[in-house]
Design a protein around this motif. Structure first.
Motif, PDB file in Angstrom:
ATOM      1  N   ILE A 175      -2.183  30.103  56.185  1.00  0.00           N
ATOM      2  CA  ILE A 175      -1.505  29.418  55.085  1.00  0.00           C
ATOM      3  C   ILE A 175      -2.594  28.790  54.213  1.00  0.00           C
ATOM      4  O   ILE A 175      -3.484  28.095  54.712  1.00  0.00           O
ATOM      5  N   LYS A 176      -2.547  29.082  52.935  1.00  0.00           N
ATOM      6  CA  LYS A 176      -3.541  28.519  52.008  1.00  0.00           C
ATOM      7  C   LYS A 176      -2.812  27.771  50.900  1.00  0.00           C
ATOM      8  O   LYS A 176      -1.657  28.057  50.589  1.00  0.00           O
ATOM      9  N   PHE A 177      -3.516  26.850  50.297  1.00  0.00           N
ATOM     10  CA  PHE A 177      -2.974  26.139  49.137  1.00  0.00           C
ATOM     11  C   PHE A 177      -3.750  26.596  47.908  1.00  0.00           C
ATOM     12  O   PHE A 177      -4.981  26.445  47.850  1.00  0.00           O
ATOM     13  N   GLY A 207       1.874  20.658  49.372  1.00  0.00           N
ATOM     14  CA  GLY A 207       2.281  21.947  49.936  1.00  0.00           C
ATOM     15  C   GLY A 207       3.054  22.848  48.983  1.00  0.00           C
ATOM     16  O   GLY A 207       3.440  23.960  49.353  1.00  0.00           O
ATOM     17  N   CYS A 232       2.173  24.623  46.522  1.00  0.00           N
ATOM     18  CA  CYS A 232       1.505  25.857  46.081  1.00  0.00           C
ATOM     19  C   CYS A 232       1.108  26.758  47.248  1.00  0.00           C
ATOM     20  O   CYS A 232       0.218  27.586  47.109  1.00  0.00           O
ATOM     21  N   ARG A 233       1.815  26.599  48.369  1.00  0.00           N
ATOM     22  CA  ARG A 233       1.490  27.356  49.584  1.00  0.00           C
ATOM     23  C   ARG A 233       1.528  28.876  49.369  1.00  0.00           C
ATOM     24  O   ARG A 233       2.452  29.389  48.749  1.00  0.00           O
ATOM     25  N   THR A 254       0.658  32.617  51.627  1.00  0.00           N
ATOM     26  CA  THR A 254       0.196  33.193  52.893  1.00  0.00           C
ATOM     27  C   THR A 254      -0.821  34.282  52.591  1.00  0.00           C
ATOM     28  O   THR A 254      -0.554  35.215  51.825  1.00  0.00           O
ATOM     29  N   ARG A 261       9.248  32.538  46.783  1.00  0.00           N
ATOM     30  CA  ARG A 261       9.014  31.105  46.543  1.00  0.00           C
ATOM     31  C   ARG A 261       9.071  30.771  45.054  1.00  0.00           C
ATOM     32  O   ARG A 261       9.546  29.726  44.670  1.00  0.00           O
TER      33      ARG A 261
END
Ligand code: FES
Length: 280
Positions: free
Chosen positions: A240-242, A230, A232-233, A235, A263
């Motif tokens: 929510i993408k990785f 998680g 490299c989350r 939005t 982040r």
């Protein structure tokens, strides 16, 4: 172990390395990246693949020496070995799969700083498939404009913008976009912007206003590179993408850049601590 077969300084703090990694070179495609680990306790450094030579079995990476691990890489030379390289990771650029629908479109690439490294293989791939694109390269000053010569061989036109005016137009890449679209009357169907988060944010805001679809490439902190941790989350829209498995490329008009910037600074302290521990 992976041998460094070539090292080339591109500017004071930016260098290119060709690394022997035949398995990765065989399947790498534009848009993908590798994760490098210099030693057992070392941090994992995600780096986009700047080029690959399937015959020689090498991949090229471009590194900016900004932190402990990248500074350590800077001291490495031809003949030295890197402990681990995982890849190719991430999804290749969408235009590869969608090439049939894309080939009549007009694409503008926007590369900021070391963003030229991931842009180059994309421009080269399109050129090899008969499609020449325009490229804007931006940097704070002339010495931070990298891969211009290489890019000129595979692009239709290369435009340069520097903040201090030491090369090309004085201004930001967004000023150059304005110039090309509003003054020169150029029309683009797609902008692919890769560079610092702040640059991609402002390019995306501008292209939204101009009504041009935009793809950006995210380069957040990565740990496992497999979609499990998680770290490299990102939005994107309401999802929510990785970046490591769903990206690194996303629709620039949907990415929450403010969150991504928050982040990226949150991790700075942890990053320093990790480097410190690794170097103990
Ligand atoms: Fe862990 Fe992407 S790096 S989920």
């Amino acid at each position: 172990m992976y041998r460094i077969v070539k090292k080339k300084q591109l500017s004071e703090k930016i260098f290119l390395m060709n690394i022997e990694a035949p398995r990765i070179a065989k399947s790498a495609l534009p848009g993908q990246f590798v994760i490098i680990k210099l030693h057992e306790k070392g941090e994992r450094i995600p780096l986009t693949i700047a080029d690959y030579d399937r015959e020689e079995g090498t991949v090229s990476i471009v590194v900016q020496a900004v932190g402990g691990s990248t500074q350590r890489m800077e001291t490495m030379n031809e003949g030295d070995h890197i402990m681990d390289i995982a890849g190719p990771l991430g999804k290749p650029s969408d235009f590869i799969e969608e090439f049939e629908e894309m080939k009549d479109k007009k694409i503008l690439f926007v590369a900021g700083g070391v963003g030229s490294a991931p842009v180059y293989p994309q421009v080269k791939w399109l050129h090899e498939h008969g499609m020449d694109t325009d490229v804007i390269i931006g940097g704070r000053s002339a010495d931070l404009v990298i891969l211009k010569e290489e890019m000129s061989k595979v692009a239709n036109e290369v435009y340069v913008a520097t903040d201090d005016g030491s090369l090309g137009m004085k201004g930001r890449v967004t000023d150059m976009i304005d110039h090309l679209v509003k003054v020169e009357g150029k029309k683009y169907d797609l902008v692919i912007a890769i560079g610092p988060l702040i640059m991609m944010k402002f390019v995306a805001l501008q292209t939204k206003e101009l009504g041009i679809s935009t793809v950006v490439s995210m380069n957040p902190i990565m740990v496992d590179g497999t979609g499990m941790c998680g770290a490299c989350r990102v939005t994107v829209g309401d999802k929510i993408k990785f970046a490591c498995v769903d990206g690194p490329e996303f629709d620039g008009h949907l990415v929450d850049f403010d969150e991504a910037m928050r982040r990226s600074t949150t991790y700075k302290e942890k990053e320093k601590l990790q480097q410190f521990k690794a170097e103990e």
